[in-house]
Scaffold this motif. Structure first.
Motif, PDB file in Angstrom:
ATOM      1  N   ASN A  16      42.929-104.395  47.112  1.00 14.37           N
ATOM      2  CA  ASN A  16      42.769-105.297  48.257  1.00 14.37           C
ATOM      3  C   ASN A  16      41.333-105.820  48.398  1.00 14.37           C
ATOM      4  O   ASN A  16      40.885-106.159  49.484  1.00 14.37           O
ATOM      5  CB  ASN A  16      43.193-104.610  49.568  1.00 14.37           C
ATOM      6  N   GLN A 107      45.415-115.841  57.303  1.00 10.39           N
ATOM      7  CA  GLN A 107      46.119-114.799  56.554  1.00 10.39           C
ATOM      8  C   GLN A 107      45.162-114.033  55.649  1.00 10.39           C
ATOM      9  O   GLN A 107      45.188-112.799  55.595  1.00 10.39           O
ATOM     10  CB  GLN A 107      47.241-115.418  55.724  1.00 10.39           C
ATOM     11  N   THR A 110      42.823-111.771  57.721  1.00 10.08           N
ATOM     12  CA  THR A 110      43.503-110.556  58.180  1.00 10.08           C
ATOM     13  C   THR A 110      43.684-109.562  57.031  1.00 10.08           C
ATOM     14  O   THR A 110      43.459-108.353  57.202  1.00 10.08           O
ATOM     15  CB  THR A 110      44.863-110.918  58.788  1.00 10.08           C
ATOM     16  N   GLN A 111      44.069-110.050  55.865  1.00  8.57           N
ATOM     17  CA  GLN A 111      44.270-109.157  54.724  1.00  8.57           C
ATOM     18  C   GLN A 111      42.957-108.514  54.284  1.00  8.57           C
ATOM     19  O   GLN A 111      42.924-107.332  53.918  1.00  8.57           O
ATOM     20  CB  GLN A 111      44.899-109.910  53.552  1.00  8.57           C
ATOM     21  N   SER A 112      41.856-109.275  54.343  1.00  4.28           N
ATOM     22  CA  SER A 112      40.562-108.729  53.916  1.00  4.28           C
ATOM     23  C   SER A 112      40.069-107.626  54.833  1.00  4.28           C
ATOM     24  O   SER A 112      39.206-106.835  54.458  1.00  4.28           O
ATOM     25  CB  SER A 112      39.521-109.852  53.844  1.00  4.28           C
ATOM     26  N   GLN A 114      41.999-105.195  56.133  1.00  4.19           N
ATOM     27  CA  GLN A 114      42.954-104.072  56.194  1.00  4.19           C
ATOM     28  C   GLN A 114      42.298-102.711  56.039  1.00  4.19           C
ATOM     29  O   GLN A 114      42.743-101.737  56.627  1.00  4.19           O
ATOM     30  CB  GLN A 114      44.044-104.268  55.135  1.00  4.19           C
TER      31      GLN A 114
END
Length: 669
Positions: A16, A107, A110-112, A114
């Motif tokens: 990630n 998006q 938000t993913q970065s 986690q």
């Protein structure tokens, strides 16, 4: 300048880790991003130690390269911890100014985040208020009342100069981030380091992860003292430093200079509309005492008292500057209204878009040109069938559609807002018409109303068409505009209307009272507030002339219900915001401005009335423009960063008409 900044191209690996395909580099070290940000930027600038000794009410950090926002999030956590440990410290507010050429999508953002569990509350707030319409320029976001993020979208080499004279020597610490100099050489230039030096004062610090000789030599050549420090983890070295000396920085555009307040503690606002409400709200966030004077028995008795009002940007095909002001105003208003509505106890609203009907060839041509300059989601062309589907009612024309726009109730906003202001300690003085201002020798102002007088440290005039009623402001080139809005009962056909429909007028969806707003008349140079049956019929006539359908002819104005207000306008169709200009002082100091400029001789900053400010001429777009302009004015009064570029500030300056003449060599009288 493009009208939309492209989003970043980001991919994530199996761990990630966010990776930029544009720069062939990672955004932060895998599994150690927070620790790296803390070591390089927070400790590298000695933030905690400096905050503990800081004597000013706010601190300004500037960053090159926002990326995932990791440095900002780490700063938020540190600043909240500092405030909790030192509640009596003078430092109360943090400003984080960051520049980003390629913002992440919501998006990807938000993913970065986690893996940032310790920063989760801040990640959620940032994502909630993230930018979905990346118009170039400043996007201000608030994380509570004490942390402000100004995200400037676009190339840093355009954005830094656009900060202009107001920002000279205003930055307290720099985060030199962004991708490595070898990956992104376009950013790490001498021009960047020179702008940094201009914007820094004596003692301003910087920190960067890189130790590249190009960066070190560039910073030294600009005037910074540069030191090497052990790098984070496996990195051998990094750079830190500071600006060692004071440096005089002359204003490049002195005739547009804004004079900020000095240690302002309390402010009087004169006016009872949305300009006054949002100014009071912005001043309250800064801990200032506010007294509001209203000539009526309550707020919102004029145009700000309409039952419904459309909120959307005023886009044109011939004035890019005006469009930028209204686009940023609209985006800021949309960013703060949901939480503000909750704070006030709820304000009726609907956000299903605004349709701009191409009701004749001229309007169609104009909308086609706008579509060449502004892209979705801010603006999109639609066919008649598409507008019909979006609006929920037959629309006979093609046109434009602003998907994020809509309507809210100014009437409820003002009523709920007044209650909230009083609950927050604002002193409300109603039924009091201030008719005279007198400058006192100590810099304060005396306000006179009939047989009463009041004294205040600073004054904001936000009183609509009455702005010119005072000796200090009577020469301002403003004019009144009477407008009457009709309240009409809904019909079975109109029940389906979802979006605001604009033609040579507008019609809103129905509200909880089962009424629509149909408007509005436009009578220049009129302050008459008597209800007009003729204007009621005119409002319907404009609807049926431009939308000749059965549902339009069924609209019933016979109940003669509505609201009359008097707006204030300018020839340029732009508001005024800033210091109250001193007409005689400008006429004298700038009488030879044309030749002074041609000969490159020294020019003094624009003369203005000390501690007297203006916010007005909002025209028919008060709901859209008032939040951002009030926030900007409060920033000036509190001597803080302003969320507008110098060109836009210049366009809003109340002295602009006089200065424009003087720059051409034409005297003013």
């Amino acid at each position: 300048m493009t009208t939309q900044t492209p989003f970043a191209n980001v991919r994530f690996d199996a761990h990630n880790t966010p990776y930029s395909t544009q720069f062939d580099d990672i955004y932060f070290m895998p599994a150690q991003g927070f620790e790296e940000a803390n070591y390089v930027f927070l400790q590298g600038n000695q933030l905690l130690e400096r905050w503990q000794a800081w004597r000013k009410p706010h601190f300004v950090i500037a960053e090159t390269g926002f990326g995932t926002g990791l440095n900002f999030l780490a700063c938020c956590a540190l600043f909240d911890a500092f405030r909790a440990q030192h509640p009596q410290a003078p430092l109360k507010r943090l400003f984080f100014i960051s520049f980003e050429k390629y913002p992440l999508t919501q998006q990807a953002l938000t993913q970065s985040h986690q893996g940032l569990t310790s920063l989760a509350p801040y990640c959620q707030q940032l994502a909630k208020h993230w930018i979905t319409t990346p118009v170039p320029g400043c996007h201000r976001r608030h994380l509570g009342d004490h942390i402000t993020l100004d995200l400037w979208l676009g190339d840093v080499h355009d954005s830094l100069p656009a900060l202009g004279d107001y920002y000279n020597q205003r930055v307290d610490a720099w985060f030199l981030d962004g991708f490595a100099p070898s990956k992104n050489p376009q950013m790490w230039t001498d021009a960047l380091f020179e702008q940094m030096f201009r914007l820094s004062h004596q003692g301003t610090t910087f920190a960067t992860f890189t130790a590249a000789s190009k960066v070190r030599l560039g910073l030294e050549a600009a005037g910074f003292v540069v030191e090497k420090r052990k790098g984070f983890a496996h990195k051998r070295e990094m750079l830190t430093g500071f600006k060692p000396n004071k440096s005089a920085v002359a204003a490049e555009i002195p005739w547009s200079a804004f004079t900020p307040g000095e240690n302002t503690r309390e402010v009087a606002i004169i006016g009872g509309g949305v300009a006054s409400l949002f100014t009071a709200l912005s001043l309250l966030k800064r801990g200032l005492a506010v007294t509001l004077y209203c000539q009526d028995d309550s707020l919102g008795q004029g145009a700000s008292g309409n039952a419904q009002g459309a909120l959307y940007p005023q886009l044109s095909d011939d004035d890019r500057r005006n469009c930028e002001i209204y686009a940023h105003s609209f985006l800021y208003a949309k960013s703060i209204l949901p939480e503000l509505s909750d704070q006030l106890g709820g304000v009726e609203q609907g956000w299903h878009g605004v349709a701009l009907c191409a009701y004749n060839c001229k309007v169609k041509h104009k909308l086609d040109k706008i579509a060449q300059q502004w892209q979705p989601p801010l603006f999109a062309l639609k066919s008649a069938d598409e507008l019909t589907a979006l609006c929920g009612i037959d629309i006979p024309h093609s046109g434009g559609f602003i998907a994020e726009a809509g309507w809210l109730s100014p009437q409820q906003l003002m009523a709920q807002g007044a209650h909230y202001l009083q609950k927050c300690g604002v002193k409300m003085v109603t039924n009091t018409a201030i008719d005279q201002l007198s400058a006192l020798d100590d810099g304060r102002w005396q306000l006179s109303a009939a047989d009463r007088t009041f004294t205040h440290e600073s004054v904001v005039l936000a009183c609509g068409h009455n702005l010119t009623a005072f000796e200090q402001t009577h020469k301002l080139p403003l004019y009144p505009v009477r407008g009457q809005v009709s309240y009409v009962p809904t019909t079975p056909a109109l029940q389906g209307l979802k979006a605001v429909v604009c033609f040579d007028g507008y019609l809103t969806p129905h509200n909880a009272a089962q009424h629509h707003c149909l408007g509005a008349s436009h009578v220049r140079e009129s302050t008459n507030r008597t209800f007009s049956a003729h204007e009621q019929e005119e409002n319907k006539a404009r609807l049926t002339q431009n939308i000749d359908l059965k549902w339009a002819h069924e609209v019933d104005v016979s109940a003669m219900q509505g609201n009359v207000g008097v707006r204030c306008g300018t020839r340029e169709r732009l508001p005024i915001m800033g210091n109250a200009p001193h007409f005689e002082g400008i006429a004298q100091a700038y009488r030879n401005l044309f030749n002074l400029r041609r000969r490159r001789q020294p020019i003094v900053n624009a003369p203005c009335w000390r501690n007297l400010y203006l916010l007005g001429a909002l025209g028919s777009r008060g709901l859209t423009s008032a939040p951002l302009l009030a926030e900007s004015l409060a920033s000036i009064i509190a001597n803080e960063p302003v969320p507008l570029s110098q060109p836009l500030l210049h366009a809003l300056n109340p002295n602009r008409t006089w200065v424009r003449k003087l720059l051409k060599g034409t005297p003013i009288d």
